[in-house]
Motif scaffolding. Sequence first.
Motif, PDB file in Angstrom:
ATOM      1  N   ASP A  26      36.378  28.860  25.665  1.00 49.75           N
ATOM      2  CA  ASP A  26      36.089  30.192  26.067  1.00 49.75           C
ATOM      3  C   ASP A  26      34.606  28.967  26.279  1.00 49.75           C
ATOM      4  O   ASP A  26      33.995  29.248  25.769  1.00 49.75           O
TER       5      ASP A  26
ATOM      6  N   LYS B  12      41.842  42.007  24.529  1.00 53.15           N
ATOM      7  CA  LYS B  12      40.987  41.650  23.746  1.00 53.15           C
ATOM      8  C   LYS B  12      39.791  42.280  22.538  1.00 53.15           C
ATOM      9  O   LYS B  12      39.774  43.514  23.125  1.00 53.15           O
TER      10      LYS B  12
ATOM     11  N   HIS C  93      35.017  32.952  30.187  1.00 55.01           N
ATOM     12  CA  HIS C  93      34.349  34.085  30.526  1.00 55.01           C
ATOM     13  C   HIS C  93      33.961  33.185  31.783  1.00 55.01           C
ATOM     14  O   HIS C  93      32.726  32.449  32.351  1.00 55.01           O
TER      15      HIS C  93
ATOM     16  N   HIS D 288      41.546  31.240  26.679  1.00 53.54           N
ATOM     17  CA  HIS D 288      39.912  31.784  26.736  1.00 53.54           C
ATOM     18  C   HIS D 288      38.543  31.004  27.750  1.00 53.54           C
ATOM     19  O   HIS D 288      38.655  29.709  27.121  1.00 53.54           O
TER      20      HIS D 288
ATOM     21  N   HIS E 292      40.496  31.380  18.390  1.00 50.25           N
ATOM     22  CA  HIS E 292      39.375  30.305  17.635  1.00 50.25           C
ATOM     23  C   HIS E 292      39.853  30.363  16.122  1.00 50.25           C
ATOM     24  O   HIS E 292      39.563  30.862  14.870  1.00 50.25           O
TER      25      HIS E 292
HETATM   26 ZN   LIG Z   1      35.146  34.151  24.289  1.00 46.11          ZN
END
Ligand SMILES: [Zn+2]
Length: 393
Positions: A284, A167, A70, A68, A224
């Motif tokens: 993340d 997602k 970006h 995960h 998360h």
């Molecule tokens: Zn994310």
Amino acid sequence: MTTTPEIYDLALTGGTLLDPAQGIHDRRDIAFKDGLVALVAQHIDPTSASMSVDVSGKLITPGLIDLHGHFYHGGNGSAVHADEKCLSAGTTTGVDAGSAGFLNYGAMRDYVFPAHRTRLLAFLHIGAVGLAANRVLGGGLHDMRVIDVDQTADAIKDNPGFCFGVKVRMHYNAVARWNAPEAMKQARAAADQSGSRLMVHVSGTPIPLPQVLEYLGPGDIVTHAFNGDHESILDRNGKVRPEVRAAAERGVIMDLAHAGVHCDFEVAKAALQQELPPDTISTDLHVPPPGRTVYLMNDLISQFHAMGLPLKDAVAASTSRPAEVLGLQDSLGSLAPGMSGDAAVYDLREGRFVWHDSAANKVEGKVRLDTFLTVRAGEVAWKEGRLTQMGQC
Ligand SMILES: [Zn+2]
């Protein structure tokens, strides 16, 4: 005088290999050829490779897989430059978690990802433009017209090897409470229709977590998972909620995605104590607002090790386990001969290290994985603080 012919492109000698998929935690040399692992042995003659690196005293792992992050760099304001943030941590595969949707993934696939040495894969956001308008609209699903199940599923089906799932963000800033069940339903339908998997952001969900979990089956991902928001995986007494335990038992993946804001160390510690460790450790990675620290993979492994997760398990959660989640265990997540030539080499630094979460908790540890070298497709891609060009070492 005879010289050994150079039969390998690269050899790492003198290190200790920790490869949970092979059940190896022992002294091993490794050689790479044509982008793949060619040989793992007690001793490999360094002169048999055109380049060899002495990694004595260091830890070698398979290249890490960050499930995960970006990575649509330039495609939206919060995406990072993958090579800088991944290769420097020993991460060789990054999975973009919904930065783009079916309307805007093309440039990510054709221009952004190919410009990196890090292997980059994607989940498509159930919203048509992913996180493109996140900074101004707060997350994408306020107007449900952005969801198109058929086009999302078709985009995933049309892009095997690039798209691995759907997602959806269950966050009160991203979707209204009255729309959340419908968003889950449509994301589920897109995953089913494309024969892929569903990744759900659960931190700050506007509907109860057990209701979110009802939509998830084996191989789907709760990301998360260890957040400290009101709908956490723990009940009021600090016990893992039965619906969460049941989800884990039916094969739903509990993913960390720390983010600097979506992990509460007290929740993580309680989960570890109750034998609910993260299936997968992930970052993340994004461009954070001031005051937020987004840790890289090597630090997350170090943190969870400091909280009591055995190093072998923390490395498995960053290599073989995410490879299985993606269905790529035959090529990624291990350094067995024939696998992709992706590896990380760390110095195990000893000292006093402190890591923080967003709830003002901290974890102290005595060991930190400090990246020495990253190998991508059988070539040194990063060494001692810098990206390398091919042939440099
Ligand atoms: Zn994310």
